[in-house]
Design a protein around this motif. Structure first.
Motif, PDB file in Angstrom:
ATOM      1  N   LYS A 156      -0.838  32.838  -6.679  1.00 49.90           N
ATOM      2  CA  LYS A 156      -0.022  33.702  -5.553  1.00 49.90           C
ATOM      3  C   LYS A 156      -1.191  34.815  -5.080  1.00 49.90           C
ATOM      4  CE  LYS A 156       3.482  36.964  -5.387  1.00 49.90           C
ATOM      5  NZ  LYS A 156       4.793  37.639  -5.892  1.00 49.90           N
ATOM      6  N   VAL A 214       7.710  32.102  -2.413  1.00 49.98           N
ATOM      7  CA  VAL A 214       7.343  33.154  -3.339  1.00 49.98           C
ATOM      8  C   VAL A 214       5.869  33.588  -2.846  1.00 49.98           C
ATOM      9  CG1 VAL A 214       6.360  33.196  -5.542  1.00 49.98           C
ATOM     10  CG2 VAL A 214       8.846  32.339  -5.427  1.00 49.98           C
ATOM     11  N   ASP A 220       9.363  38.639  -2.964  1.00 48.16           N
ATOM     12  CA  ASP A 220       9.187  39.794  -3.612  1.00 48.16           C
ATOM     13  C   ASP A 220       9.593  40.973  -2.668  1.00 48.16           C
ATOM     14  OD1 ASP A 220       7.967  39.050  -5.672  1.00 48.16           O
ATOM     15  OD2 ASP A 220       5.795  39.202  -4.799  1.00 48.16           O
ATOM     16  N   ARG A 548       4.738  30.800 -14.305  1.00 45.24           N
ATOM     17  CA  ARG A 548       5.444  32.107 -14.115  1.00 45.24           C
ATOM     18  C   ARG A 548       6.088  32.455 -15.367  1.00 45.24           C
ATOM     19  NH1 ARG A 548       6.715  34.846  -9.556  1.00 45.24           N
ATOM     20  NH2 ARG A 548       8.384  36.055  -9.648  1.00 45.24           N
TER      21      ARG A 548
END
Length: 587
Positions: A156, A214, A220, A548
């Motif tokens: 990420k 994501v 977020d 995750r």
């Protein structure tokens, strides 16, 4: 912004960027166009993909995935109004979104060939979808890569801190996101149980599209907005859940919703024990059973040991909660001085003891209280303020069936549990739970009574499970010992509840709700998975721990534990050595 940067390299496919952008756009448009063509000649395949000009079943899912890919493609052309979709202009969100359309199209073609007996059953529309859905993948791999190797695509990236916007705009974004979530959930739950191929395609599209969101930083961003407007976001979520029964023509789907809420509520209670306090409880489902049996005994059922006793719902709910709380204290008091694996083994033993005990209280092996394996049956429907939940009711032109009535009741119960959880987590006792979870020795040294704090968590979690068990007894018309085990082919069982907490995100409110929804809905729609539930749980948890570990909906504290500061949208911790020399001199 964060203090780390990611360098980009050439993509693995050597193509000019202009050609790559064109390829992605043409592929997305082609995928959309292919859904208006026939994909097979026979209607025997689920969804009837034979009609021209009218997408159905998996074609609708492919159309949606193709449209999302097209939106991402338009961001490459700097289309006004779409910068928010991929503010960091990263390649990975585009690649993952393209994969959602690609996997749906290729899975559908393979399923048609397998189910109907060969590639000869594919029509031109299917071949068009196969080719055009692959083009955006090729184009995305020709764009600048976030790094070297496949790991770079899976990591990420950092995202700039979002600019502060008008509160009304933020609430509008939360409203739109909630409406979108309701639409996606309603479509998924509305897929027929016989159309397992359609549901698999739905899962593939949702997983890759959500993964893309994501990496784009949109989830977020939504989490940040929801944190700024907690009350508004929570209210909208409950309103969306209340609207759900009005979108369904089949009361069976409302039954699925009721069971999801029951198990999600129990998972929230377990989240107090596991997520906040850090105690591994492998027999938690027994508290659900205690509440269900306590409510059944005072329900007025003719098969109850106390058949002449019929408590109103509020009294039955308090009875179930009190019984579970007492059992929680009785089990927790002598065992909570244990830690780790030893506590887990004791709680596992308690769960099995409960199931065996109620199985033997049949009048032969023990006192006649629970009727043993036969259980307590013919539990009457609830009647609250003259409103019989077992009868259909008309409201605004909609007919709400039995399970829709219980769904509204469970929404009230879930709201109560959510309020209790959030208030407890934010209280002094909640901070003590977190301190115990992080380091019990250090917490004890700071003056926290570890045993008392853990006992309160154990008792509160047990009472919340008992409340859910009270409703479950009336929804199912009966209670019996079979479901209350550590692992089984169908929920409720302790493994299911624990997996819901870990998968959704420990220590959060929405995590267990999402985890329970996924873990209940997937086996319900994919009947062939019911015999392989534990295998599916294991695979899901392995993938989760790899990609995750903090869960789907992460608690901020756990994110900091599992990731470096630079991987998160949080400022790096500074030290005195990092202060400018002027400040030091001024000091």
């Amino acid at each position: 912004m964060t203090n780390t940067t990611h360098t980009t390299t050439r993509g693995p496919i050597p193509l000019p960027q202009a050609a790559a952008r064109l390829l992605i756009t043409i592929g997305a448009l082609g995928t959309i166009a292919s859904t208006f063509l026939s994909w097979t000649w026979t209607s025997q395949f689920p969804g009837d993909l034979t009609v021209y000009g009218y997408p159905a079943g998996l074609q609708i899912i492919a159309l949606t995935a193709g449209a999302l890919t097209l939106l991402h493609a338009l961001t490459l052309w700097n289309t006004p109004g779409l910068h928010w979709l991929n503010p960091g202009k990263n390649t990975t969100p585009l690649l993952l979104t393209a994969l959602s359309a690609f996997t749906v199209c290729w899975f559908t073609a393979i399923a048609i060939a397998v189910d109907l007996g060969g590639l000869v059953n594919l029509e031109p529309g299917a071949y068009t979808a196969l080719i055009t859905s692959a083009l955006p993948i090729i184009g995305a791999l020709a764009l600048p890569a976030p790094g070297t190797g496949i790991r770079a695509y899976l990591t990420k990236p950092d995202h700039p801190r979002p600019k502060t916007t008008n509160p009304l705009t933020e609430r509008a974004i939360i409203t739109a996101a909630t409406a979108l979530a309701l639409t996606v959930f309603t479509y998924g739950i509305g897929i027929d149980n016989d159309a397992s191929e359609t549901f698999i395609g739905y899962l593939l599209a949702v997983v890759f599209a959500a993964w893309g969101l994501v990496h784009a930083g949109l989830l977020d961003r939504y989490a940040t907005l929801s944190a700024h407007h907690k009350g508004f976001a929570a209210t909208l979520a409950f309103i969306a859940a209340a609207i759900f029964p009005f979108t369904q023509n089949d009361d069976h789907n409302a039954n699925i919703g009721v069971n999801i809420l029951i198990f999600a509520t129990v998972a929230l209670g377990l989240n107090i024990v596991v997520g906040l306090t850090g105690l591994l409880d492998l027999g938690y489902v027994a508290f659900l059973g205690v509440g269900a049996y306590a409510a059944a005994l005072v329900s007025g059922s003719e098969y109850s040991r106390f058949s002449g006793v019929h408590f109103p719902f509020w009294a039955a709910a308090l009875t179930g909660m009190a019984a579970s709380l007492v059992f929680g204290v009785l089990i927790g008091a002598p065992t909570l001085r244990l830690r780790g694996d030893y506590l887990a083994i004791v709680t596992l033993g308690f769960g099995e003891i409960f199931r065996i005990a109620v199985n033997n209280l049949d009048g032969d092996s023990g006192p006649d209280i629970t009727r043993g394996p036969n259980g307590i049956t013919q539990i009457p429907d609830l009647n609250i303020f003259g409103f019989n939940l077992g009868e259909p009711h008309d409201l605004g032109g909609f007919t709400l069936g039995r399970f829709a009535n219980y769904l509204f009741l469970m929404l009230v119960v879930t709201a109560i549990v959510v309020i209790v959880f959030t208030r407890a987590a934010d209280s002094r006792i909640g901070r003590s739970w977190i301190a115990i979870r992080e380091d019990e020795t250090a917490a004890t040294a700071m003056g926290i009574n570890g045993f008392r704090v853990k006992l309160i968590a154990f008792a509160l979690g047990a009472s919340l499970a008992g409340l859910a068990g009270t409703v479950m007894a009336h929804v199912n018309y009966s209670v019996n010992p079979q479901p209350y085990q550590f692992a089984g082919a169908a929920p409720p069982n302790s493994a299911f509840l624990l997996a819901a907490v870990v998968l959704g995100g420990m220590g959060t409110v929405s995590g267990p709700l999402l985890g329970a929804s996924v873990l209940y809905l997937v086996p319900e729609k994919l009947q062939f998975l019911q015999n392989y539930e534990l295998l599916a749980f294991g695979i899901a948890l392995i993938l989760l721990m790899r990609f995750r570990p903090e869960g789907i909906i992460a608690n901020r504290r756990r994110q900091l534990e599992f990731h470096e500061t630079g991987q998160l949208d949080v400022p790096a911790q500074t030290t005195l050595a990092d202060e400018p020399a002027v400040n030091k001199a001024g000091a």
